[in-house]
Design a protein around this motif. Structure first.
Motif, short mmCIF file in Angstrom:
data_model
loop_
_atom_site.label_atom_id
_atom_site.label_comp_id
_atom_site.label_asym_id
_atom_site.label_seq_id
_atom_site.Cartn_x
_atom_site.Cartn_y
_atom_site.Cartn_z
N ASP A 1 18.14 0.70 8.41
CA ASP A 1 18.17 1.73 9.45
C ASP A 1 19.27 2.71 9.07
O ASP A 1 20.44 2.33 9.01
CB ASP A 1 18.45 1.07 10.81
CG ASP A 1 18.53 2.08 11.94
OD1 ASP A 1 18.06 3.21 11.76
OD2 ASP A 1 19.07 1.73 13.00
N VAL B 1 14.86 11.08 8.26
CA VAL B 1 16.23 10.57 8.40
C VAL B 1 16.90 11.31 9.55
O VAL B 1 17.07 12.54 9.49
CB VAL B 1 17.04 10.79 7.10
CG1 VAL B 1 18.48 10.31 7.28
CG2 VAL B 1 16.37 10.06 5.93
N ARG C 1 15.90 3.35 3.13
CA ARG C 1 14.76 3.19 4.03
C ARG C 1 13.65 2.38 3.36
O ARG C 1 12.97 1.58 4.00
CB ARG C 1 14.24 4.55 4.48
CG ARG C 1 15.12 5.21 5.53
CD ARG C 1 14.74 6.67 5.74
NE ARG C 1 13.34 6.82 6.10
CZ ARG C 1 12.86 6.74 7.35
NH1 ARG C 1 13.69 6.50 8.34
NH2 ARG C 1 11.58 6.92 7.58
#
Length: 405
Positions: free
Chosen positions: A30, A50, A25
């Motif tokens: 993504d 997440v 991240r």
């Protein structure tokens, strides 16, 4: 870039992927995590931002409850393969990448999903002994024939292909056929690939050439933990000499209460205070729940705690071994199963602790092992090894993944 991280297992299988997710991240990826729906895993992922995609049943009730009958094994393999496939396929996209670890059927399902979606795939081992090598034997599966006497490691790994096909091949290939993918003759090597990654520290758990596989050793995937220790625990630590920590993580250890009680008794007999990690076995201090020389803790920052103890008594899980080594704490390992004897052996080889040779100590054997781990010189050696352990493994792996795009 979409990266799907897939696993099914206990905390030791989930936490490294969370450590990798944090670094991904930071690099702008993504990230999705496909993992068991245990409350602690979901909470940990949510705290990091997440998204967690649930796979199958929660793990903790499975490993701490009644042992499943062997006849259930094929059904469980088929179910976990399909559940992992569906979860990963729902998140991955063409041009993305899937990173899989954990139980073999879960990784097999993740690999199939990556193929179906036209995505990249990486198998990540969290300990070296799952990967074929002439330097160590494979794990022996219960119910499989005993290997020939005197067989070398190379022969044992050849026989391991037969065992893996017998145990997993039918269910994995039936699932592949059901989703329009070709079957494979060697399910083990198909899932592991010829270029697996090894998420362990090169000092603690090195990959030793020569070997047939082109292994990429990234270093351990550590999850940053900024949490301070609870006030009550800090007060206990401040109140006297460094205690000994006794805990067995997410191991159920169905006789764990007896093992923990014995360990606590021997620590006290040695004139040491003790911190008991409750863990999945729900350990306690025994009959006296809050003595002055014993403190029971739940989930805490292990690296911060281990830096303040005289020694760590544990089961030999990868995460606990690494955390104790990073903290420079001497370790007494009581290995129970799977990769734990390997980590126990590494602790002994590095001279940073001692190993209890049997899974169930006696009073005499526990006392002797504790004396060994508290012996002069062990802490100095543990501190020296700690200085050489890398902490950038998750960052290195994340950069490799991002550079694939």
């Amino acid at each position: 870039m979409r990266v799907v991280l897939s696993t099914y297992g206990s905390r030791g299988d989930v936490e490294p992927l969370l450590g990798l997710a944090v670094r991904l991240r930071e690099l702008g990826a993504d990230v999705r995590l496909c993992a068991p729906p245990d409350e602690e895993f979901a909470a940990g992922a949510a705290a990091l931002g997440v998204p967690l995609v649930p796979v199958g049943e929660a793990v903790r009730p499975l490993v701490t409850g009644a042992v499943s009958a062997p006849t259930d094994f094929p059904t469980r393999v088929a179910r976990l393969t399909a559940e992992s496939y569906e979860a990963v396929l729902g998140q991955v996209a063409a041009g993305g990448v899937v990173v899989a670890t954990g139980l073999f059927p879960s990784a097999a399902g993740a690999r199939a999903a990556a193929e179906k979606a036209g995505a990249g795939y990486v198998y990540a081992a969290l300990q070296p002994t799952v990967l074929p090598s002439p330097h160590h034997p494979p794990f022996r599966y219960p119910g499989r024939p005993a290997p020939p006497e005197g067989a070398d490691h190379t022969k044992l790994w050849e026989l391991d292909v037969e065992s893996m096909n017998a145990l997993f091949g039918g269910a994995v290939n039936a699932h592949r056929a059901s989703v329009g993918l070709p079957t494979v003759a060697n399910v083990r090597d198909h899932v592991l690939t010829g270029r697996p990654w090894l998420a362990t520290d090169p000092v603690l758990a090195p990959w030793r050439p020569p070997a047939d596989l082109d292994v990429v050793q990234t270093g351990a995937w550590l999850l940053p933990d900024p949490r301070p220790l609870p006030a009550g625990l800090t007060a206990f630590l401040d109140a006297g000499e460094p205690p000994v920590h006794v805990g067995f993580g997410s191991m159920p250890m169905r006789g764990a209460e007896d093992v923990a009680r014995l360990a606590v008794e021997q620590v006290r007999a040695a004139g040491r205070r003790v911190v008991v990690g409750r863990g999945w076995a729900d350990l306690s201090a025994g009959g006296n729940t809050a003595p002055d020389d014993c403190f029971v803790v739940g989930e805490v920052n292990h690296r911060a705690l281990f830096a303040r103890v005289a020694a760590v008594v544990h089961h030999g899980g990868a995460g606990t071994t690494t955390a104790a080594a990073l903290a420079g704490a001497p370790q007494l390992v009581v290995p129970q199963m799977v990769d734990q004897p390997y980590w126990a052996g590494r602790v002994a080889e590095l001279g940073i602790g001692a190993v209890h040779d049997t899974a169930v100590p006696t009073a005499e054997s526990a006392a002797g092992a504790l004396r060994a781990v508290l012996a002069p010189g062990i802490r100095e050696r543990a501190a020296a090894v700690a200085a050489g352990i890398r902490t950038d493994g998750a960052e290195a792996a994340a950069r490799l993944l991002v550079d694939r795009s």
